[in-house]
Write a protein that holds these residues in place. Structure first.
Motif, short mmCIF file in Angstrom:
data_model
loop_
_atom_site.label_atom_id
_atom_site.label_comp_id
_atom_site.label_asym_id
_atom_site.label_seq_id
_atom_site.Cartn_x
_atom_site.Cartn_y
_atom_site.Cartn_z
N LEU A 101 0.76 -1.28 0.01
CA LEU A 101 0.21 0.00 0.12
C LEU A 101 0.76 1.33 0.19
O LEU A 101 0.60 2.19 -0.44
N HIS A 102 2.08 1.19 0.89
CA HIS A 102 2.96 2.27 0.52
C HIS A 102 3.45 2.62 -0.59
O HIS A 102 3.57 3.68 -0.96
N LEU A 103 3.62 1.59 -1.77
CA LEU A 103 4.02 1.87 -3.05
C LEU A 103 2.93 2.95 -3.58
O LEU A 103 3.34 3.67 -4.56
N ALA A 104 1.60 2.72 -3.38
CA ALA A 104 0.63 3.49 -4.08
C ALA A 104 0.63 5.00 -3.33
O ALA A 104 0.58 5.75 -4.13
N PHE A 105 0.91 4.94 -2.12
CA PHE A 105 0.74 6.17 -1.52
C PHE A 105 1.64 7.02 -1.99
O PHE A 105 1.55 8.32 -1.78
N GLN A 106 2.95 6.50 -1.91
CA GLN A 106 3.92 7.49 -2.09
C GLN A 106 3.97 8.00 -3.52
O GLN A 106 4.29 9.24 -3.82
N GLY A 107 3.35 7.32 -4.53
CA GLY A 107 3.19 7.98 -5.79
C GLY A 107 2.14 9.11 -5.59
O GLY A 107 2.29 10.11 -6.38
N PHE A 108 1.11 8.82 -4.78
CA PHE A 108 0.16 9.91 -4.94
C PHE A 108 0.65 11.19 -3.90
O PHE A 108 0.45 12.41 -4.24
N VAL A 109 1.71 10.83 -3.07
CA VAL A 109 2.25 12.29 -2.56
C VAL A 109 3.18 12.73 -3.25
O VAL A 109 3.08 14.12 -3.35
N ILE A 110 3.95 12.25 -4.17
CA ILE A 110 4.73 12.79 -5.13
C ILE A 110 3.98 13.56 -6.26
O ILE A 110 4.35 14.74 -6.61
N ALA A 111 2.83 12.99 -6.72
CA ALA A 111 1.94 13.77 -7.58
C ALA A 111 1.49 14.94 -6.84
O ALA A 111 1.18 15.98 -7.64
N GLY A 112 1.07 15.00 -5.68
CA GLY A 112 0.43 16.13 -4.86
C GLY A 112 1.41 17.17 -4.70
O GLY A 112 0.91 18.49 -4.64
N VAL A 113 2.84 16.76 -4.56
CA VAL A 113 3.70 17.89 -4.55
C VAL A 113 4.18 18.28 -5.69
O VAL A 113 4.38 19.77 -5.87
N GLY A 114 4.01 17.47 -6.70
CA GLY A 114 4.48 18.01 -8.15
C GLY A 114 3.44 19.20 -8.78
O GLY A 114 3.74 20.09 -9.45
N VAL A 115 2.07 18.94 -8.50
CA VAL A 115 1.24 20.04 -8.75
C VAL A 115 1.40 21.41 -8.26
O VAL A 115 1.14 22.45 -8.76
N ARG A 116 2.22 21.39 -7.10
CA ARG A 116 2.55 22.80 -6.36
C ARG A 116 4.03 23.35 -6.85
O ARG A 116 4.04 24.47 -6.79
N LEU A 117 4.91 22.20 -7.16
CA LEU A 117 6.29 22.73 -7.35
C LEU A 117 6.67 22.55 -9.03
O LEU A 117 7.23 23.48 -9.38
N ALA A 118 6.16 21.69 -9.67
CA ALA A 118 6.60 21.40 -10.84
C ALA A 118 5.50 22.05 -11.90
O ALA A 118 6.22 22.71 -13.04
N TYR A 119 4.23 22.09 -11.74
CA TYR A 119 3.23 22.46 -12.63
C TYR A 119 3.64 24.08 -12.98
O TYR A 119 3.22 24.41 -13.99
N PRO A 120 3.56 24.81 -11.80
CA PRO A 120 3.56 26.32 -12.03
C PRO A 120 4.95 26.64 -12.51
O PRO A 120 4.82 28.15 -12.71
N LEU A 121 6.06 25.99 -12.81
CA LEU A 121 7.34 26.54 -13.11
C LEU A 121 7.18 27.47 -14.41
O LEU A 121 7.93 28.56 -14.60
N TYR A 122 6.44 26.98 -15.37
CA TYR A 122 6.34 27.77 -16.77
C TYR A 122 5.76 28.93 -16.34
O TYR A 122 6.01 30.26 -17.07
N SER A 123 4.61 28.87 -15.62
CA SER A 123 3.73 30.08 -15.47
C SER A 123 4.34 31.07 -14.49
O SER A 123 3.80 32.39 -14.42
#
Length: 359
Positions: free
Chosen positions: A174-196
């Motif tokens: 279950l940790h394998l699933a949750f760690q992907g969700f955590v990384i995706a949630g962090v990416g939406v705040r750090l990676a997605y806005p970089l260009y904007s």
């Protein structure tokens, strides 16, 4: 400082284990004693917590102890120091706020980042983006929240009652699933806005001798610099907290790195395809079609990685050897690389096409 103190408060509330209040039978003296022992103060005599404990113990017996006066003196000293620092900061801030005030700094030689950025266009963009990122209070606070998120996640795993090897492996799966969700949630705040984050000054980049591909790849590298350390920390630390073996730890690290690469590619690619240069706050950038696509595709990718990890986890029940060193290991890593690089490259290509004519 507000973000640091707020994150520390959130972590403190989780670290005191509020669920223990429900699970403890306070009518049982032994259970009550075990509950109080888990919240014992440190025994170092010069810590404020120890001084307060000894001072309260003396007051309960009707006498003023030396620790009481020491605690009062320490409180007055800290109050005086806080007043001096606040007065100095207010004076400096008031002087700098005056119109036309300039602080003379003198001539200084180029620092490490200046020399690093002068060696190429890509490195110059990285240095510029890092400086802009850390100068923005909203973005710098995101790193604090990311650290608190990792601490909360690992602390919660530590307090899960794990009985038996099979249950521990199930929790690790279950940790394998949750760690992907955590990384995706962090990416939406750090990676997605970089260009904007270029904002209204994006025209300066358009007039500079920098190609769209260079701009896109530097954003991707910056996103990896944010997400890869988080992925390695989750992939290595969480299995140690759960008590998993070396086999599942290797699988966890591979899945975490794959999630970081895919999240960085999807975030930068879709963020470049659906920019919002007029956003007043970085948190507003993902609010739209691009942010919805990013979260949907990132979660779908994380779910697919969990399905891909099902066989290694299943084989770990009866085997102590390394799955990656076995005959299926290289094939599994190749399949993992394909399902990771394919969505990242497709998203980056889509973002590259839309960068010239954003709609």
């Amino acid at each position: 400082m507000g973000a640091v103190l707020g994150g520390g408060l959130i972590f403190l509330l989780r670290a005191v284990r509020p669920e223990a209040l429900i699970q403890t039978n306070f009518a049982d003296p032994d259970a009550l004693d075990r509950f109080l022992q888990s919240f014992r103060n440190p025994t170092a005599p010069f810590l404020p917590s120890s001084l307060a404990s000894d001072a309260l113990d003396g007051l309960m017996k009707g006498r003023f102890t030396l620790e009481f006066f020491g605690l009062v003196g320490l409180s007055l000293l800290l109050l005086a120091l806080a007043g001096l620092v606040a007065g100095y900061a207010y004076q400096i801030g008031w002087v700098r706020a005056l119109e036309g005030t300039v602080q003379e700094r003198g001539l200084r030689g180029p620092g490490f980042w200046d020399r690093f950025g002068a060696s190429g266009r890509a490195r110059a963009l990285w240095v510029r983006d890092l400086r802009l990122f850390f100068r923005d209070a909203n973005q710098a606070a995101q790193l604090v929240l990311v650290g608190v998120l990792v601490l909360l996640y690992t602390t919660s795993l530590q307090f899960i009652p794990l009985e038996g090897e099979r249950f521990r492996v199930v929790v690790g799966f279950l940790h394998l699933a949750f760690q992907g969700f955590v990384i995706a949630g962090v990416g939406v705040r750090l990676a997605y806005p970089l260009y904007s984050l270029e904002g209204p000054g994006f025209w300066l980049i358009q007039t500079a001798p920098v190609s769209r591909l260079t701009l896109l790849l530097t954003r991707f590298g910056l996103a990896l610099a944010f997400l890869l350390p988080l992925a390695l920390l989750l992939g290595l630390l969480s299995p140690q907290v759960i008590g998993l073996g070396a086999n599942l730890t290797q699988i966890s690290v591979a899945i975490a790195v794959a999630s970081a690469i895919a999240s960085a590619g999807l975030g930068v690619g879709l963020g470049s395809a659906f920019p919002r240069f007029d956003a007043s706050n970085p948190a507003e950038v993902p609010l739209g079609l691009g942010g919805l696509l990013y979260m949907g595709l990132s979660l779908l990718h994380s779910a697919f990685l969990v399905v891909l990890a099902a066989r290694p986890v299943y084989l770990s029940f009866g085997s102590r050897g390394s799955y990656l060193a076995g005959p299926e290991g290289p094939l599994w890593l190749l399949l993992l690389a394909v399902v990771t690089l394919l969505p990242a490259l497709v998203a980056l290509a889509f973002g590259y096409r839309r960068m010239g004519n954003p709609a």
